[in-house]
Motif scaffolding. Structure first.
Motif, PDB file in Angstrom:
ATOM      1  N   SER A 257       0.810  -1.220   0.000  1.00 51.21           N
ATOM      2  CA  SER A 257       0.000   0.000   0.000  1.00 51.21           C
ATOM      3  C   SER A 257       0.842   1.268   0.000  1.00 51.21           C
ATOM      4  O   SER A 257       0.341   2.351  -0.296  1.00 51.21           O
ATOM      5  N   GLY A 258       2.128   1.137   0.364  1.00 51.60           N
ATOM      6  CA  GLY A 258       2.945   2.319   0.568  1.00 51.60           C
ATOM      7  C   GLY A 258       2.713   2.956   1.931  1.00 51.60           C
ATOM      8  O   GLY A 258       3.353   3.937   2.291  1.00 51.60           O
ATOM      9  N   ASP A 259       1.764   2.409   2.674  1.00 58.94           N
ATOM     10  CA  ASP A 259       1.417   2.895   4.001  1.00 58.94           C
ATOM     11  C   ASP A 259       1.332   1.671   4.899  1.00 58.94           C
ATOM     12  O   ASP A 259       1.670   0.572   4.504  1.00 58.94           O
ATOM     13  N   GLY A 260       0.858   1.846   6.102  1.00 54.85           N
ATOM     14  CA  GLY A 260       0.722   0.702   6.987  1.00 54.85           C
ATOM     15  C   GLY A 260      -0.167   1.020   8.168  1.00 54.85           C
ATOM     16  O   GLY A 260      -0.466   2.186   8.430  1.00 54.85           O
ATOM     17  N   MET A 261      -0.584  -0.035   8.846  1.00 57.67           N
ATOM     18  CA  MET A 261      -1.359   0.117  10.081  1.00 57.67           C
ATOM     19  C   MET A 261      -0.772  -0.803  11.137  1.00 57.67           C
ATOM     20  O   MET A 261      -0.277  -1.894  10.832  1.00 57.67           O
ATOM     21  N   SER A 262      -0.850  -0.356  12.372  1.00 56.56           N
ATOM     22  CA  SER A 262      -0.378  -1.194  13.469  1.00 56.56           C
ATOM     23  C   SER A 262      -1.476  -2.168  13.877  1.00 56.56           C
ATOM     24  O   SER A 262      -2.658  -1.983  13.567  1.00 56.56           O
ATOM     25  N   VAL A 263      -1.071  -3.206  14.588  1.00 51.52           N
ATOM     26  CA  VAL A 263      -2.047  -4.170  15.097  1.00 51.52           C
ATOM     27  C   VAL A 263      -3.041  -3.463  16.019  1.00 51.52           C
ATOM     28  O   VAL A 263      -4.247  -3.749  15.992  1.00 51.52           O
ATOM     29  N   ALA A 264      -2.562  -2.527  16.817  1.00 48.99           N
ATOM     30  CA  ALA A 264      -3.468  -1.787  17.707  1.00 48.99           C
ATOM     31  C   ALA A 264      -4.490  -0.988  16.904  1.00 48.99           C
ATOM     32  O   ALA A 264      -5.674  -0.916  17.276  1.00 48.99           O
TER      33      ALA A 264
END
Length: 327
Positions: A257-264
Motif C-alpha cells: 500500500s505504501g502505508d501501513g497500520m499497526s495491530v493496535a
C-alpha cells in the motif's frame, strides 16, 4: 488450455480462482480457465466452484502434478500451495522446507517435463525480514528471519535459475497481510492470522490478543501492510495474462500500500466496525515477527493492475460478514 492454481482451495487461492473465472467471463479469454490442485490440508473443497476441476494432491507428489498438467492441458501455473505460518515455521523448519522448497522444485520439474513454461509464484514480505527502511521496494535487500521467509526466497531463486536453464517465464508476487473477503462464502480459516483470531475471539466471548506491544513502533505493536484478498487476486490474474501474452514482467513485485497500520489500529477498526467494544490483551511476541514491513506497490500498479480498492473499514467489514456466516 488452462491455468493450474496450486493451493486453489485455500483462502487466497480460492479468490484467485474466482478472479480467473471473472476474467474469462469479462474477456472471453478461454486460456484463463482455472484448474485447482490442493491436498486440502488447510484448504476447503467447498471453496472450489463446481465447474472448476479439483485435483486432490500435494505439490510434493511430482507424479500427481505431472498427471494433472497433462490431463487438463495446463499452459501456466499460479503456485500458492505451501506452508504459510512464519511463527510456526521456527518450530517446524524441516516441514516448512519440505512443503515450500521441495514442493516448488518438484512442481518445476513436472512443469519442465510437460512443457509448461509460465508460472506466477506466491512469495511473501517475509523475505525482507526487518528492513531498515520505512517503505520497502523490490530493490530492498532480502534478509528473512524465519524458515518460512527463507523458503519463499529460495522458491524465487528456483524460478530464477529455472528461467536461466529452460527459458521459464516467471514472476513472484511478494505480499503482506492478506485480509477481508471477496465473497461471503470465502473466509480465512488460518489458526495464526490476525483477522480470524480476533473475529473468532469476539464471536466466542473472549478478548482478542495482541502478540507483543514492545516493538520499536509508534504504539509498540507490529506495523504491516494490510491488503484485501480480492485486490490481490486481480493482480495474480493480470500477471498470468501478461505471461500468457508473452509480455515481459519484473522478476518480483511487491503488492503493498505504501502505508501501513499497526495491530493496535486494526483492533480499533475492528471494534468500530463490529460494534463490540473491547480492550485487547497483550501477550508475548511471536517468534519470527518483524516490527514493521510496509511496501511500495508502484511497480505492480504499473504492470499488474494493482490497486488498494478497499479501505481498512471495508476489509474488516467483509471479513466480519464472511466469519459470521460460518459460525
Amino acid at each position: 488450455m488452462t491455468w493450474l492454481v496450486t493451493g486453489g482451495a485455500g483462502y487466497i487461492g480460492a479468490h484467485v480462482v474466482r478472479a480467473f473465472q471473472d476474467a474469462v467471463r469479462a474477456t472471453g479469454d478461454e486460456r484463463l480457465r482455472p484448474v485447482v490442485l490442493d491436498d486440502l490440508s488447510s484448504g476447503h473443497a467447498d471453496f472450489v466452484p463446481e465447474d472448476v476441476p479439483l485435483v486432490r494432491a500435494s505439490v510434493v507428489d511430482a507424479d500427481a502434478v505431472a498427471h494433472a498438467l497433462a490431463e487438463h492441458a495446463v499452459t501456466g501455473v499460479v503456485h500458492l500451495a505451501g506452508y504459510k505460518y512464519a511463527g510456526v515455521s521456527v518450530q517446524r523448519p524441516l516441514h516448512t522446507y519440505e512443503q515450500n522448497v521441495t514442493g516448488t522444485a518438484r512442481l518445476l520439474e513436472a512443469m519442465a517435463g510437460a512443457g509448461v513454461d509460465r508460472i506466477v509464484f506466491s512469495s511473501s514480505a517475509a523475505v525482507y525480514g526487518t528492513p531498515d527502511v520505512d517503505v520497502v521496494t523490490e530493490a530492498t535487500a532480502t534478509a528473512p528471519e524465519s524458515p518460512y521467509g527463507e523458503s519463499k526466497l529460495i522458491g524465487e531463486w528456483l524460478l530464477r535459475d529455472q528461467g536461466v536453464a529452460t527459458g521459464l517465464a516467471h514472476t513472484s508476487l511478494r505480499y503482506f497481510n492478506v485480509v477481508g473477503s471477496g465473497s461471503p462464502d470465502l473466509y480465512d480459516s488460518s489458526p495464526h492470522n490476525l483477522f480470524p483470531l480476533v473475529l473468532d475471539a469476539l464471536t466466542t466471548g473472549r478478548t482478542p490478543r495482541i502478540n507483543g506491544a514492545d516493538y520499536p513502533t509508534p504504539d509498540g505493536t507490529c506495523v504491516r501492510d494490510y491488503v484485501h484478498v480480492a485486490d490481490l487476486a486481480v493482480s495474480h490474474v493480470a500477471a498470468a495474462r501478461a505471461l500468457a501474452d508473452g509480455r515481459p514482467l519484473e522478476r518480483v513485485y511487491n503488492l503493498g500500500s505504501g502505508d501501513g497500520m499497526s495491530v493496535a489500529q486494526i483492533m480499533t477498526t475492528v471494534a468500530q466496525v463490529t460494534g463490540i467494544d473491547f480492550t485487547p490483551e497483550v501477550g508475548p511476541r511471536r517468534p519470527g515477527d518483524p516490527a514493521r514491513i510496509v511496501a511500495s506497490g508502484e511497480a505492480a500498479a504499473r504492470d499488474l493492475d494493482w490497486a488498494m480498492r478497499h479501505t481498512p473499514e471495508q476489509m474488516v467489514a467483509s471479513a466480519w460478514d464472511a466469519h459470521r456466516r460460518t459460525t
